[in-house]
Design a protein around this motif. Structure first.
Motif, PDB file in Angstrom:
ATOM      1  N   SER A  16       0.794  -1.119  -0.066  1.00 41.15           N
ATOM      2  CA  SER A  16      -0.023  -0.100   0.160  1.00 41.15           C
ATOM      3  C   SER A  16       0.906   1.383   0.100  1.00 41.15           C
ATOM      4  N   PHE A  17       2.140   1.093   0.722  1.00 32.76           N
ATOM      5  CA  PHE A  17       2.929   2.294   0.298  1.00 32.76           C
ATOM      6  C   PHE A  17       3.311   2.595  -1.086  1.00 32.76           C
ATOM      7  N   ILE A  18       3.777   1.370  -1.771  1.00 26.50           N
ATOM      8  CA  ILE A  18       3.887   1.508  -3.024  1.00 26.50           C
ATOM      9  C   ILE A  18       2.975   2.142  -4.010  1.00 26.50           C
ATOM     10  N   ASP A  27       6.806  15.348  -2.458  1.00 28.85           N
ATOM     11  CA  ASP A  27       7.653  15.385  -1.099  1.00 28.85           C
ATOM     12  C   ASP A  27       7.490  14.064  -0.429  1.00 28.85           C
ATOM     13  N   LEU A  28       8.449  13.418  -0.592  1.00 26.88           N
ATOM     14  CA  LEU A  28       8.394  11.943   0.155  1.00 26.88           C
ATOM     15  C   LEU A  28       8.407  11.872   1.495  1.00 26.88           C
ATOM     16  N   SER A  29       9.202  13.011   2.003  1.00 27.75           N
ATOM     17  CA  SER A  29       9.782  12.793   3.500  1.00 27.75           C
ATOM     18  C   SER A  29       8.720  12.796   4.362  1.00 27.75           C
ATOM     19  N   SER A  42      19.252  10.766  10.297  1.00 29.65           N
ATOM     20  CA  SER A  42      18.490  11.963   9.758  1.00 29.65           C
ATOM     21  C   SER A  42      19.251  12.581   8.496  1.00 29.65           C
ATOM     22  N   LEU A  43      18.668  13.259   7.524  1.00 27.36           N
ATOM     23  CA  LEU A  43      19.023  13.752   6.301  1.00 27.36           C
ATOM     24  C   LEU A  43      20.191  14.665   6.499  1.00 27.36           C
ATOM     25  N   THR A  44      20.193  15.285   7.660  1.00 27.86           N
ATOM     26  CA  THR A  44      21.000  16.390   8.256  1.00 27.86           C
ATOM     27  C   THR A  44      22.507  15.947   8.383  1.00 27.86           C
ATOM     28  N   TYR A  49      28.746  13.155   3.288  1.00 32.06           N
ATOM     29  CA  TYR A  49      29.272  12.251   2.303  1.00 32.06           C
ATOM     30  C   TYR A  49      30.415  13.086   1.539  1.00 32.06           C
ATOM     31  N   TRP A  50      30.226  14.427   1.371  1.00 30.88           N
ATOM     32  CA  TRP A  50      31.007  15.202   0.414  1.00 30.88           C
ATOM     33  C   TRP A  50      32.691  15.176   0.955  1.00 30.88           C
ATOM     34  N   GLY A  51      32.529  14.809   2.267  1.00 33.96           N
ATOM     35  CA  GLY A  51      33.994  15.134   3.113  1.00 33.96           C
ATOM     36  C   GLY A  51      34.674  13.829   3.047  1.00 33.96           C
ATOM     37  N   GLY A  83      29.924   6.908  -2.048  1.00 29.23           N
ATOM     38  CA  GLY A  83      29.556   7.141  -0.551  1.00 29.23           C
ATOM     39  C   GLY A  83      28.000   7.702  -0.535  1.00 29.23           C
ATOM     40  N   GLN A  84      27.754   8.848  -1.365  1.00 24.05           N
ATOM     41  CA  GLN A  84      26.562   9.502  -1.285  1.00 24.05           C
ATOM     42  C   GLN A  84      25.561   8.416  -1.466  1.00 24.05           C
ATOM     43  N   TYR A  85      25.501   7.653  -2.797  1.00 27.03           N
ATOM     44  CA  TYR A  85      24.661   6.921  -3.258  1.00 27.03           C
ATOM     45  C   TYR A  85      24.482   5.339  -3.136  1.00 27.03           C
ATOM     46  N   THR A  86      25.598   4.854  -2.330  1.00 22.84           N
ATOM     47  CA  THR A  86      25.474   3.362  -2.076  1.00 22.84           C
ATOM     48  C   THR A  86      25.574   3.074  -0.601  1.00 22.84           C
ATOM     49  N   GLY A 151      17.711  19.844  -1.622  1.00 23.34           N
ATOM     50  CA  GLY A 151      16.329  19.533  -1.572  1.00 23.34           C
ATOM     51  C   GLY A 151      16.139  18.553  -2.416  1.00 23.34           C
ATOM     52  N   GLN A 152      14.945  17.987  -2.321  1.00 24.62           N
ATOM     53  CA  GLN A 152      14.464  17.205  -3.369  1.00 24.62           C
ATOM     54  C   GLN A 152      13.069  17.418  -3.626  1.00 24.62           C
ATOM     55  N   LYS A 153      12.978  16.993  -5.097  1.00 21.30           N
ATOM     56  CA  LYS A 153      11.643  16.868  -5.595  1.00 21.30           C
ATOM     57  C   LYS A 153      11.384  15.438  -6.306  1.00 21.30           C
ATOM     58  N   SER A 199      13.816  -3.954  -1.655  1.00 20.86           N
ATOM     59  CA  SER A 199      15.423  -3.486  -1.688  1.00 20.86           C
ATOM     60  C   SER A 199      15.692  -2.480  -2.552  1.00 20.86           C
ATOM     61  N   PRO A 200      15.184  -1.290  -2.350  1.00 18.31           N
ATOM     62  CA  PRO A 200      15.345  -0.125  -3.124  1.00 18.31           C
ATOM     63  C   PRO A 200      16.967   0.098  -3.148  1.00 18.31           C
ATOM     64  N   TYR A 201      17.440   0.675  -4.388  1.00 15.40           N
ATOM     65  CA  TYR A 201      18.603   1.043  -4.636  1.00 15.40           C
ATOM     66  C   TYR A 201      18.774   2.062  -5.556  1.00 15.40           C
TER      67      TYR A 201
HETATM   68  C1  CLR Z   1      20.133  13.784  -0.003  1.00 15.17           C
HETATM   69  C2  CLR Z   1      21.752  14.639  -0.370  1.00 15.17           C
HETATM   70  C3  CLR Z   1      22.934  13.529  -0.554  1.00 15.17           C
HETATM   71  C4  CLR Z   1      22.530  12.613  -1.607  1.00 15.17           C
HETATM   72  C5  CLR Z   1      21.319  11.753  -1.195  1.00 15.17           C
HETATM   73  C6  CLR Z   1      21.423  10.467  -1.284  1.00 15.17           C
HETATM   74  C7  CLR Z   1      20.225   9.698  -0.918  1.00 15.17           C
HETATM   75  C8  CLR Z   1      18.729  10.525  -1.197  1.00 15.17           C
HETATM   76  C9  CLR Z   1      19.113  11.817  -0.467  1.00 15.17           C
HETATM   77  C10 CLR Z   1      20.089  12.669  -0.838  1.00 15.17           C
HETATM   78  C11 CLR Z   1      17.771  12.591  -0.290  1.00 15.17           C
HETATM   79  C12 CLR Z   1      16.513  11.601   0.267  1.00 15.17           C
HETATM   80  C13 CLR Z   1      16.491  10.301  -0.525  1.00 15.17           C
HETATM   81  C14 CLR Z   1      17.753   9.638  -0.704  1.00 15.17           C
HETATM   82  C15 CLR Z   1      17.520   8.140  -0.879  1.00 15.17           C
HETATM   83  C16 CLR Z   1      16.059   7.845  -0.460  1.00 15.17           C
HETATM   84  C17 CLR Z   1      15.438   9.122   0.305  1.00 15.17           C
HETATM   85  C18 CLR Z   1      15.941  10.625  -1.999  1.00 15.17           C
HETATM   86  C19 CLR Z   1      19.588  13.314  -2.401  1.00 15.17           C
HETATM   87  C20 CLR Z   1      14.013   9.338   0.100  1.00 15.17           C
HETATM   88  C21 CLR Z   1      13.482  10.569   0.630  1.00 15.17           C
HETATM   89  C22 CLR Z   1      13.177   8.108   0.790  1.00 15.17           C
HETATM   90  C23 CLR Z   1      12.783   6.925  -0.316  1.00 15.17           C
HETATM   91  C24 CLR Z   1      11.876   5.959   0.466  1.00 15.17           C
HETATM   92  C25 CLR Z   1      12.261   4.642  -0.172  1.00 15.17           C
HETATM   93  C26 CLR Z   1      13.577   4.200   0.216  1.00 15.17           C
HETATM   94  C27 CLR Z   1      11.080   3.582   0.453  1.00 15.17           C
HETATM   95  O1  CLR Z   1      23.893  14.472  -0.981  1.00 15.17           O
END
Ligand code: CLR
Length: 370
Positions: A16-18, A27-29, A42-44, A49-51, A83-86, A151-153, A199-201
């Motif tokens: 149901s989440f999907i 805004d998914l947050s 937390s996202l903060t 990861y940049w460092g 680091g940022q994405y995996t 920020g993210q859209k 198993s999102p990636y």
């Molecule tokens: C934030 C800024 C960082 C790079 C980065 C990596 C992963 C991103 C994150 C950012 C923003 C929030 C994000 C996340 C991956 C998943 C998460 C998009 C861009 C969303 C809000 C949650 C998705 C929920 C599913 C996993 C179910 O430098």
């Protein structure tokens, strides 16, 4: 891939989440997700990861020529992508839903001096809805700074979540003799795949740019299935100056990238990253992320989701009350370390040199930390 990892009792909640993602409004947050997909972080914390390749960051200002320095900025940037994405996949088995920061939340960290100077990190949550995080990273001795906001859209299509990153970063390098160079860095589009299996990636898409005020420009294209190689997490970068293209690079941002059509290694993302060091929670201020979320995080880590959600609600209610009180007093929340500008002059100047990006963007300028 291809194996369902959703815990049996959460299968209904996950599907149901999907389904609800289809009607998400950018805004998914703030959406409620099943417990197994929640992260205690937390996202903060993400700007750290940049460092995490402090040696490559510090190395930037040591470049002998403008071209050298642009190559070093590009190398450092590509080497932070892994680091940022995996990281969440490596540490927690899959991408997870981070804690949604509160307004004013802070995260401070340091990478100690091991020969090339200390690197420091200041993060402030500058907006709650929509979530926007501002950060400043500095190695004073090496003369390199990075300032940016994120920020993210989000949107949903074809079974995956599409994330457009709002914001940009600017890097400065101070050179001997008092000269200073500035580089604008734009951010990639993300695709969150593997949702049906629980198993999102992340895969990166489209392209980004690094624009130097020296006239050097690097454009980076991202592809999932790869070009010649057919490999995931591929990139191709082209370095140019004016209309002259100088060199190109290709490979995987998760492993090795080389100078195109050669074996000369340009980026090595397999070098261990260095995690940021953070004060113990007992010594942190009340707005610092790990202290603020301590009970929520503990609940998520131990599988006590009831206590996690109770503590999360407590924090959210306190926030709502705070906003009401501020409105009643006519005193809106003040940012502590950053100042918002509607148009970033650095962005405006450098963005004019590349096609396909907005000509103006807002920014959060670091004011310093006492
Ligand atoms: C934030 C800024 C960082 C790079 C980065 C990596 C992963 C991103 C994150 C950012 C923003 C929030 C994000 C996340 C991956 C998943 C998460 C998009 C861009 C969303 C809000 C949650 C998705 C929920 C599913 C996993 C179910 O430098």
């Amino acid at each position: 891939e291809g194996t369902d990892v959703v815990p049996t009792e959460q299968k209904a909640g996950w599907s149901s989440f999907i389904k609800s993602l289809a009607s998400m409004t950018g805004d998914l947050s703030s959406m409620t997700a099943p417990p197994f997909i929640l992260s205690p972080t937390s996202l903060t914390e993400f700007p750290a990861y940049w460092g995490e390749r402090p040696e490559l960051f510090a190395d930037i200002a040591t470049g002998k020529t403008e071209q050298d320095r642009m190559e070093k900025v590009l190398r450092w940037f590509i080497c932070t992508l892994k680091g940022q994405y995996t990281t969440r996949n490596e540490k927690m088995g899959s991408e997870k839903k981070p804690l949604n920061p509160v307004l004013g939340e802070e995260f401070f960290g340091v990478w100690p001096d091991v020969g090339y100077g200390e690197t420091t990190l200041t993060v402030e949550q500058v907006s709650h809805h929509p979530p926007i995080t501002a950060y400043f990273i500095q190695n004073q001795k090496a003369g390199v700074t990075l300032q940016g906001h994120s920020g993210q859209k989000t949107s949903f299509s074809g079974g995956s979540i599409n994330v457009k990153q709002n914001g940009h970063a600017t890097l400065t390098a101070s050179l001997p003799g008092g000269k200073r160079e500035t580089y604008l860095i734009t951010l990639p589009r993300l695709q969150i795949q593997g949702l049906v299996w629980g198993s999102p990636y992340i895969e990166l898409a489209d392209s980004t740019a690094i624009v130097g005020d020296t006239g050097y420009i690097a454009t980076i294209d991202y592809k999932g299935k790869g070009w010649v190689s057919g490999k995931a997490h591929s990139y191709k970068a082209v370095l140019s100056h004016g209309s002259k293209s100088i060199r190109s690079y290709e490979g995987q941002w998760t492993s090795i990238g080389t100078v195109a059509k050669s074996n000369e290694v340009f980026t090595d993302a397999t070098v261990p990253k260095q995690e940021v060091q953070v004060k113990p929670i007992e010594q942190q201020g009340e707005w610092e992320s790990r202290r603020l979320w301590a009970a929520t995080a503990q609940g998520i880590r131990s599988g006590d989701y009831e206590s996690a959600s109770r503590d999360k609600s407590r924090i959210e209610n306190e926030q709502r009350q705070r906003r009401k009180d501020e409105a009643a007093a006519g005193q809106p929340w003040q940012l502590k370390y950053f100042e918002h500008v509607d148009s970033d002059p650095v962005y405006k100047q450098l963005a004019a040199q590349v096609k396909g990006i907005p000509s103006e963007e807002d920014a959060y300028i670091f004011r310093g930390r006492a």
